[in-house]
Design a protein around this motif. Sequence first.
Motif, short mmCIF file in Angstrom:
data_model
loop_
_atom_site.label_atom_id
_atom_site.label_comp_id
_atom_site.label_asym_id
_atom_site.label_seq_id
_atom_site.Cartn_x
_atom_site.Cartn_y
_atom_site.Cartn_z
N GLY A 43 25.52 9.51 10.15
CA GLY A 43 26.45 8.41 9.91
C GLY A 43 26.97 8.31 8.50
O GLY A 43 27.54 7.29 8.11
N ASN A 44 26.77 9.37 7.69
CA ASN A 44 27.33 9.41 6.34
C ASN A 44 28.55 10.34 6.31
O ASN A 44 28.66 11.25 7.14
CB ASN A 44 26.27 9.90 5.34
CG ASN A 44 25.28 8.82 4.97
OD1 ASN A 44 25.55 7.96 4.14
ND2 ASN A 44 24.11 8.86 5.61
N PRO A 45 29.47 10.15 5.36
CA PRO A 45 30.72 10.94 5.37
C PRO A 45 30.63 12.29 4.66
O PRO A 45 31.65 12.87 4.32
CB PRO A 45 31.69 10.01 4.62
CG PRO A 45 30.84 9.22 3.70
CD PRO A 45 29.53 9.01 4.41
N PHE A 46 29.41 12.84 4.41
CA PHE A 46 29.32 14.14 3.75
C PHE A 46 29.77 15.25 4.70
O PHE A 46 29.66 15.11 5.92
CB PHE A 46 27.90 14.39 3.24
CG PHE A 46 26.84 14.31 4.30
CD1 PHE A 46 26.59 15.38 5.16
CD2 PHE A 46 26.06 13.17 4.44
CE1 PHE A 46 25.61 15.31 6.14
CE2 PHE A 46 25.08 13.09 5.41
CZ PHE A 46 24.86 14.16 6.26
N ARG A 47 30.25 16.36 4.13
CA ARG A 47 30.68 17.50 4.93
C ARG A 47 29.58 18.55 5.06
O ARG A 47 29.53 19.27 6.07
CB ARG A 47 31.93 18.13 4.31
CG ARG A 47 33.15 17.22 4.38
CD ARG A 47 34.39 17.96 3.93
NE ARG A 47 35.59 17.13 4.09
CZ ARG A 47 36.83 17.53 3.81
NH1 ARG A 47 37.03 18.78 3.37
NH2 ARG A 47 37.85 16.72 3.96
N THR A 48 28.77 18.68 4.02
CA THR A 48 27.64 19.60 4.08
C THR A 48 26.38 18.84 3.69
O THR A 48 26.43 18.01 2.77
CB THR A 48 27.83 20.80 3.12
OG1 THR A 48 28.05 20.32 1.80
CG2 THR A 48 29.00 21.66 3.56
N PRO A 49 25.29 19.12 4.38
CA PRO A 49 25.13 20.09 5.46
C PRO A 49 25.84 19.65 6.75
O PRO A 49 26.03 18.45 6.97
CB PRO A 49 23.61 20.14 5.67
CG PRO A 49 23.12 18.82 5.18
CD PRO A 49 24.02 18.43 4.07
#
Length: 598
Positions: free
Chosen positions: A570-576
């Motif tokens: 549920g976070n907007p990071f792309r990696t991992p």
Amino acid sequence: MSRFKRGAKADSLSGFKTEIQEPSVPYGLLKAARKSGQLNLSGRGLTEVPQNVYRLNVDTPEEANQATSFGESDRWWEQTDLTKLLLSSNQLTEISDDIRLLTGLTTLDLHDNQLSSLPSTLGELEQLQQLRLGHNKLKVLPVEVCLLMNLHSLTLKQNLLETLPEELGQLVNLTEMDISSNKLKSLPSSLGCLVRLQKLDLSHNLLTCLPDSLGHMSGLKLLECSNNQLTGFPASLSAMVALEQLFLRNNRLRLLPQLPAPSLKELYAGNNQIEELEAEQLASLSAISILELRDNKLNALPDQITLLSTLTRLDVTNNDLATLPASLSLLPNLTMLLLEGNPLRGIRRDLLTRGTGELLKYLRGRIKEEPENVDDKPTAMTLPSQARVNLHSIKTLKTLEYSEKQAENIPDDIFDAAAGEPMTSVNFSKNKLTSLPNRLLEFQSSLAELNLGFNTLSCCSPEIGKMLQLTHIDLRNNQLSDLPSELENLTKLRSIILNQNRFKTFPDVLYQIVSLDSVLLGHNKVGAVDPGRLVRMVNLSTLDLSNNDLLNIPPELGLCTSLRCLTLEGNPFRTPRAAIVTKGTDSLLEYLRSRIPT
């Protein structure tokens, strides 16, 4: 070469001394030690112990040769023998045979040095009661140490010991012994002769079994066996009737030990291979309060779990539980149930996030023959007020509850009813509280669990830092954006729930609380965490950062090897990538470590 650093003040009497080298211990310290019997030389960078320290009891002081009168405080002839010598955190590589000259020593602290051996004359210190040898390079413990018949405390942690002498059983007056973090594969059978032992730490060794003779330690209260290779527990240990705390984390156990443990209050068996709980095992835990079974292979909890009537905390995080028995709700004292990381079916996800109270209420509803709620009518156990105080909970369970009242303040008669009682649990959840009730401080010496979830708190009073016995705090679903620095005082705090608040950063004070093993911070607005400071939280095993604003997951987070459950969904990071995250915590941490720049 002088032992003084350049620029040190010269000794005006140096011309009268026979030794070429000047002493590396200020004469004032030695003079004071003759009066007090105590000499603290810790952290002075010593590579050897000066000879005048060994000879402190036998050499005549310099002032005895001076033609001068003495005040009452300077009567050298009234000196006392040295009883306490502290030499920790130096660079000592050896101890001279002359240690035998300090015959009055009761405490000798040599921990955190570079010692690879000890002199046999150590065994001549007949008055010694406390010997600290931890954090050295000892490969062998001299058998002469076993002659110290008055020894009460022996610390050997963080050395290179592979064996212990059979004569160790001669130290019959030992009350505590720490031999953790060595290379021990077995223990001498004579260990069972230490019948006065109350605390024994065997953790971080290579033990595959424990000797049967340990059962003779009928007075043992704490046994720490974590981080070994134990596959079982000898039946003879059932004689340890005084045992209160048993630590078996990170071993290879498939079953809980079956012990008639009338005094056992805390059992920690996380990170093993336990697949089932047997009724006989549970029946023996008649006084258990904390049961930790996290990171095992449990696929079910038996209905006989109700035998644990004294249980207050049950941790089954990261197992294979698909269902929960409704009988869990019948445990009268259960206030904390940890279930993260199980493939539970039939229970809504949102229900699992509402806390132990809501979950137990749901499970009670699944019991078909559940009786009518007797609390709806006034009884002898209920005060005739809006509060309807449960005096049974207060007097017997030491629990004060006033929840789901939508109250802006906690009525005084609630606190009055508990006045003078050592409350261990307080539940004021699901009200409209805007601040910490002032009268909570009346329970600061006993309160262990505090639930203020589902209120409207916008700040947390610094007064919470005075409740030094707290182990669990629930502040979910409030309006908090920060925590007071005074929280650092809570050195016993193990878990804190902060879901559904307004935090934009990981609360700075939490980095300082090394006792924490569970931090739930989901559904906030946290944008970053400091992996370097998280690594120092060595007990942290559960970290929930789901549904926050993390744009980047630092690879150094993979160094937090104590983590067993890391939630980042549920976070907007792309990696991992999501495919990595869904593989579980171990795979995620391994991936992050592989991304650390070399």
